[in-house]
Design a protein around this motif. Structure first.
Motif, PDB file in Angstrom:
ATOM      1  N   ASP A 158     108.035  40.429   1.087  1.00 39.37           N
ATOM      2  CA  ASP A 158     108.422  41.095  -0.150  1.00 39.37           C
ATOM      3  C   ASP A 158     107.525  40.661  -1.303  1.00 39.37           C
ATOM      4  O   ASP A 158     107.930  40.667  -2.458  1.00 39.37           O
ATOM      5  N   ALA A 159     106.287  40.279  -0.981  1.00 36.26           N
ATOM      6  CA  ALA A 159     105.328  39.943  -2.035  1.00 36.26           C
ATOM      7  C   ALA A 159     105.198  41.138  -2.988  1.00 36.26           C
ATOM      8  O   ALA A 159     105.235  42.284  -2.553  1.00 36.26           O
ATOM      9  N   PRO A 160     105.106  40.883  -4.297  1.00 36.38           N
ATOM     10  CA  PRO A 160     104.868  39.585  -4.927  1.00 36.38           C
ATOM     11  C   PRO A 160     106.116  38.777  -5.257  1.00 36.38           C
ATOM     12  O   PRO A 160     106.016  37.768  -5.954  1.00 36.38           O
ATOM     13  N   ILE A 161     107.286  39.199  -4.777  1.00 38.74           N
ATOM     14  CA  ILE A 161     108.495  38.418  -5.039  1.00 38.74           C
ATOM     15  C   ILE A 161     108.385  37.042  -4.399  1.00 38.74           C
ATOM     16  O   ILE A 161     108.799  36.037  -4.964  1.00 38.74           O
ATOM     17  N   GLU A 162     107.849  36.986  -3.195  1.00 40.50           N
ATOM     18  CA  GLU A 162     107.587  35.725  -2.508  1.00 40.50           C
ATOM     19  C   GLU A 162     106.092  35.638  -2.221  1.00 40.50           C
ATOM     20  O   GLU A 162     105.383  36.644  -2.230  1.00 40.50           O
ATOM     21  N   PRO A 163     105.582  34.436  -1.920  1.00 34.80           N
ATOM     22  CA  PRO A 163     104.169  34.311  -1.572  1.00 34.80           C
ATOM     23  C   PRO A 163     103.827  35.164  -0.357  1.00 34.80           C
ATOM     24  O   PRO A 163     104.642  35.330   0.556  1.00 34.80           O
ATOM     25  N   LEU A 164     102.619  35.681  -0.317  1.00 33.96           N
ATOM     26  CA  LEU A 164     102.220  36.603   0.732  1.00 33.96           C
ATOM     27  C   LEU A 164     101.919  35.918   2.064  1.00 33.96           C
ATOM     28  O   LEU A 164     102.004  36.557   3.108  1.00 33.96           O
ATOM     29  N   SER A 165     101.601  34.644   2.060  1.00 33.38           N
ATOM     30  CA  SER A 165     101.194  33.980   3.293  1.00 33.38           C
ATOM     31  C   SER A 165     102.250  34.111   4.389  1.00 33.38           C
ATOM     32  O   SER A 165     103.390  33.668   4.229  1.00 33.38           O
ATOM     33  N   PRO A 166     101.887  34.676   5.552  1.00 35.81           N
ATOM     34  CA  PRO A 166     102.862  34.783   6.640  1.00 35.81           C
ATOM     35  C   PRO A 166     103.256  33.429   7.203  1.00 35.81           C
ATOM     36  O   PRO A 166     104.339  33.286   7.786  1.00 35.81           O
ATOM     37  N   PHE A 167     102.421  32.427   7.013  1.00 30.96           N
ATOM     38  CA  PHE A 167     102.736  31.118   7.569  1.00 30.96           C
ATOM     39  C   PHE A 167     103.845  30.425   6.781  1.00 30.96           C
ATOM     40  O   PHE A 167     104.606  29.629   7.338  1.00 30.96           O
ATOM     41  N   LEU A 177     102.656  24.554  10.307  1.00 33.15           N
ATOM     42  CA  LEU A 177     102.545  25.887   9.725  1.00 33.15           C
ATOM     43  C   LEU A 177     102.073  25.834   8.279  1.00 33.15           C
ATOM     44  O   LEU A 177     101.454  26.782   7.784  1.00 33.15           O
ATOM     45  N   LEU A 178     102.380  24.738   7.603  1.00 33.49           N
ATOM     46  CA  LEU A 178     101.983  24.596   6.199  1.00 33.49           C
ATOM     47  C   LEU A 178     100.522  24.179   6.054  1.00 33.49           C
ATOM     48  O   LEU A 178      99.967  24.246   4.955  1.00 33.49           O
ATOM     49  N   GLN A 179      99.922  23.739   7.153  1.00 30.77           N
ATOM     50  CA  GLN A 179      98.542  23.267   7.110  1.00 30.77           C
ATOM     51  C   GLN A 179      97.549  24.273   7.690  1.00 30.77           C
ATOM     52  O   GLN A 179      96.339  24.036   7.668  1.00 30.77           O
ATOM     53  N   VAL A 180      98.054  25.390   8.204  1.00 28.32           N
ATOM     54  CA  VAL A 180      97.189  26.358   8.884  1.00 28.32           C
ATOM     55  C   VAL A 180      96.073  26.853   7.969  1.00 28.32           C
ATOM     56  O   VAL A 180      96.299  27.197   6.803  1.00 28.32           O
ATOM     57  N   GLN A 181      94.887  26.912   8.521  1.00 25.94           N
ATOM     58  CA  GLN A 181      93.748  27.534   7.856  1.00 25.94           C
ATOM     59  C   GLN A 181      93.328  28.756   8.675  1.00 25.94           C
ATOM     60  O   GLN A 181      93.147  28.657   9.893  1.00 25.94           O
ATOM     61  N   VAL A 182      93.199  29.886   8.017  1.00 30.46           N
ATOM     62  CA  VAL A 182      92.783  31.111   8.703  1.00 30.46           C
ATOM     63  C   VAL A 182      91.269  31.098   8.827  1.00 30.46           C
ATOM     64  O   VAL A 182      90.554  30.986   7.832  1.00 30.46           O
TER      65      VAL A 182
END
Length: 522
Positions: free
Chosen positions: A421-430, A503-508
């Motif tokens: 629901d971005a921009p309500i929440e951050p867009l990152s799927p992780f 999941l919080l450390q993932v780099q794409v």
């Protein structure tokens, strides 16, 4: 290469041709099969390859605009919020609008939003209009009210309200559809500005590992033709990103004039369901509940449309062959929505299901009714990180069994799609995956809110892959890494099974869409 769902012994290479996966196997074997062909090789150097992640519910246009607005998502007090407004006012020409979004007074210390007087003190030379994190409540200063033509004598619209003090004077708050005069008073972005907003959003989504998004942008873009033109031109620029576009219900007339139908489009742009709202949001107490709010017994929230009008909109959507996608957060809103779906069933054989968007407050009976319909639930895992613990005060102890009840929805056999629901929440799927697995905010360390509803990593990942494909009627085309499916991959630097903090450390490292590299990390 490693690929989710395939062991290293089974395969370490994928061959994509014309946007589709044609073979999965060992590198040496595939090279032999493809000998003599001009094949481009991309070495993922031991990275982890996921099926292409898709955000099933966001607003690309607003996310793109957000990148140019004041963003209060990290703000922890009204004083800090007001400071940011004053700083923006100091560098903004007098008379121009100051816009901001993503403030949440429930997370402030103390839990209080700026008053009308405080906003006026921040600037009386600029109209100020600030959108709450739920996008269902707003704050405006006196100059913004003047520009919008709203006075203390202005009656509330049918599906909204202007906040007032005990003496009936405006207090700065604006709810739901009462925001329309404020948005109309703002200068209309030209075509270039609209296109730039969508471009920014596409590029940011790709950077974050998303290969596609389901979005509703017509309220910003103004027409289906404009939406299709922008998507076509950005694709011609070489940006590889898929969009599944929901149509806001007032655009049904234009859709009929253009001959647009659900499912129309190509690999890059598809037309989806008709979007409408049944209720508001829990934060501003505008989500419609069956029983009054526990912390505000005088209200049950509000229905955006009377039941007769809701039925009328659904009837028109059905006449044109569209499924519907309905924002329904409260159990009262869900009940209204399901009654409309049950009274006017989806056309038999429809490839696309109806959608119940958000589904945050439910009960056993509602879940049973959802399971009996050709329906997908659009859920936003990050909401649990933002809404708890204060949401427990809103609903009270008696309504927690089916609160953000993702595990129960899946157990009932309901197709569930994951979005931000971005921009309500951050867009990152992780961040969404982390919330689905932990049921808490990243900075918290407890066992999670209502931990019985935690999902496994595999279940959470399915929300953003197979579930999103099901909601779009595209389960046969995408959502997993398999021969014949789309060549969509999210390539990351680590395994995500096990410790959810990973999941919080993932780099794409790379985002690949239809076999094309949409993003490559520097």
């Amino acid at each position: 290469m490693e690929q989710s769902g395939l062991s290293e012994k089974e395969a370490d290479a994928i061959y994509v041709e014309n946007g589709r996966i044609r073979a999965i196997g060992r590198t040496a074997e595939l090279k032999l099969q493809l000998a003599g062909r001009a094949v481009r090789t991309v070495d993922w150097e031991g990275a982890v390859v996921l099926p292409g992640l898709t955000d099933s519910h966001m607003h690309l246009s607003m996310h793109g605009m957000k990148l140019a607005m004041l963003d209060f998502s990290g703000v922890t007090s009204k004083e800090e919020m007001l400071r940011l407004v004053r700083e923006r006012a100091a560098v903004t020409p007098p008379g121009e609008w100051i816009l901001g979004l993503n403030w949440d007074e429930n997370r402030f210390v103390p839990a209080a939003a700026p008053t009308l007087e405080e906003l006026d003190a921040a600037s009386d030379r600029h109209p100020i209009f600030l959108t709450r994190t739920c996008f269902h409540a707003y704050l405006a200063n006196s100059e913004a009210f003047r520009r919008a033509g709203i006075t203390a004598d202005t009656p509330d619209p049918e599906a909204g309200a202007y906040g007032r003090d005990e003496d009936g004077r405006l207090n700065g708050w604006v709810y739901e559809e009462a925001s329309v005069p404020f948005t109309r008073a703002q200068p209309e972005p030209d075509y270039a500005a609209k296109k730039d907003a969508i471009r920014r959003a596409w590029l940011d989504a790709l950077r974050l590992g998303l290969t596609a998004a389901h979005t509703e942008d017509l309220r910003f873009l103004g027409s289906i033709e404009t939406m299709r033109r922008i998507c076509r031109e950005l694709r011609e620029e070489g940006i590889a990103f898929r969009t599944h576009q929901l149509l806001y219900y007032p655009f049904l007339e234009e859709a009929e004039e253009l001959g647009v139908r659900a499912g129309d489009g190509d690999d890059w742009l598809r037309i989806g369901a008709v979007k409408l709202f049944a209720d508001g949001a829990i934060g501003g107490r505008t989500a419609l509940l069956k029983q009054p709010y526990s912390d505000a017994p005088h209200t049950r929230g509000m229905a955006i449309h009377p039941e007769e009008r809701l039925a009328e909109i659904v009837r028109e959507a059905r006449r044109q062959g569209f499924p519907i996608a309905v924002h329904a957060i409260g159990d009262g809103g869900a009940d209204l929505t399901l009654r409309a779906m049950e009274a006017q069933p989806l056309i038999s054989g429809s490839r696309l299901p109806d959608r119940l968007i958000h589904a945050q407050v439910l009960d056993a009976g509602l879940v049973q009714r959802m399971a009996a319909l050709p329906l997908a639930a659009d859920i936003q895992p990050r909401f649990v990180a933002s809404d708890f613990p204060w949401v427990l005060e809103r609903v009270g102890e008696g309504r927690t069994e089916y609160l953000y009840a993702w595990k129960k929805l899946l157990a009932a056999g309901i197709a569930c799609a994951g979005g931000s629901d971005a921009p309500i929440e951050p867009l990152s799927p992780f961040l969404g995956l982390h919330a689905a697995v932990t049921r808490r905010a990243p900075e918290e360390t407890h066992e999670g809110y209502l931990p019985e509803e935690k999902l496994t990593t595999a279940e959470a990942l399915a929300l953003f892959t197979r579930g999103s494909a099901q909601a779009a009627g595209e389960a046969e085309e995408r959502g997993e890494i398999a021969v014949g499916k789309a060549g969509d991959f999210t390539v990351i630097d680590r395994e995500i099974e096990g410790d959810p903090e990973q999941l919080l450390q993932v780099q794409v490292r790379m985002t690949i869409v239809n076999g094309e590299i949409g993003y490559r990390a520097p």
